[in-house]
Write an enzyme that holds these catalytic residues in place. Sequence first.
Site, mmCIF file in Angstrom:
data_model
loop_
_atom_site.group_PDB
_atom_site.id
_atom_site.type_symbol
_atom_site.label_atom_id
_atom_site.label_comp_id
_atom_site.label_asym_id
_atom_site.label_seq_id
_atom_site.Cartn_x
_atom_site.Cartn_y
_atom_site.Cartn_z
ATOM 1 N N THR A 21 0.810 -1.220 0.000
ATOM 2 C CA THR A 21 0.000 0.000 0.000
ATOM 3 C C THR A 21 0.841 1.267 0.000
ATOM 4 O OG1 THR A 21 -1.736 -1.138 1.206
ATOM 5 C CG2 THR A 21 -1.737 1.236 1.383
ATOM 6 N N ASP A 98 0.594 -6.910 5.069
ATOM 7 C CA ASP A 98 -0.106 -8.181 5.296
ATOM 8 C C ASP A 98 0.826 -9.331 5.679
ATOM 9 O OD1 ASP A 98 -2.424 -6.870 4.759
ATOM 10 O OD2 ASP A 98 -2.759 -7.744 2.773
#
Length: 348
Positions: A21, A98
């Site tokens: 991100t 993640d």
Amino acid sequence: MLKIKNMEQNTSILLIYTGGTIGMVEDSETGVLSPFDFKHLTKQIPEIKRFQFNIESISFKPVIDSSNMDPGVWVHLAEIIEENYESFDGFVILHGSDTMAYTASALSFMLENLSKPVIFTGSQLPLGKIRTDGKENVITALEIAAAKKDGKAIVPEVCIYFEYKLYRGNRTIKYNAEHFEAFRSVNYPELAKAGVKINYNFSAISKPTEQELRIFTNLDTNVAVLKIFPGINPNTMRAVFNTEGLKAVILETYGSGNAPSDKWFIDEIENATSKGLIVMNVTQCRGGSVQMGKYETGIGLEKAGVLSGRDITVEAAITKLMYLLGSGYSTEKIKKYIEKPIRGEMSA
Ligand code: ASP
């Protein structure tokens, strides 16, 4: 390659952008997120030009969402660090949040004799968003990677820096999918806290080694995780234990390492261990440790040949097993190291 030179200083940091991100920008018309060209990092974070050390950066091409991380990429990262080890004083790796705890754990085992900082960071909001948490994360991670005391790196280990806290990488879990404070290290203290000053927790940070860096690249992925739950079916257990080529299973148990004491359950485990499968006990709880001798429900596992993962995270357990199984050590040695800390990943 982005190069920010400050000729007065001789400290240099390599920034490695893998994806995630943090490196996204939002198209102002469509709102779609796509990776920005890393050469333009200083447009997103102009502050990094003001650092009193040199920064060079390299970017994966293509960049990857961290859900696509795998041991092949971990090897690539370890090789980048090895190739650049002499030229740089520290490394910052931008990575999707993640699977960051898995990659940081893996590299903590793969980078043997590490004496320089390797700091992972990322963000919950892209750098291209006004409220991004990425800017502070990158700036402070760079500062920590460059920090020295008496000419030596202050944090010569693989770490995760996120939302004002520095954690030992192999003690960390991704804990929250929304909060800026996305990570936790429940069983080990933070290595530093960033406020007005960066306060290092010196007693929790490992000491640098004088030995030469060696990278380990022969990870063995013949591992599995079996999370137990009330009602677990013998067929499921058998299917996992009979997986072709499988060498080790992490049994995610209850509380302090407990599991059903039913005969069929213990028999399945005993069957697996007597065939040579390594079974490692890791608790489903976020905090605390496996203590198999505490309850009858744990003693059964111990008797069936299950090894204690103590207070290790599942992320560190998986990558530690990949490392140990690929090491060529004897089974006896592997079993011994499973129950002992080798990179500060579990309490002694
Ligand atoms: N899906 C993204 C990744 O892990 C999320 C993030 O970067 O935080 O690559």
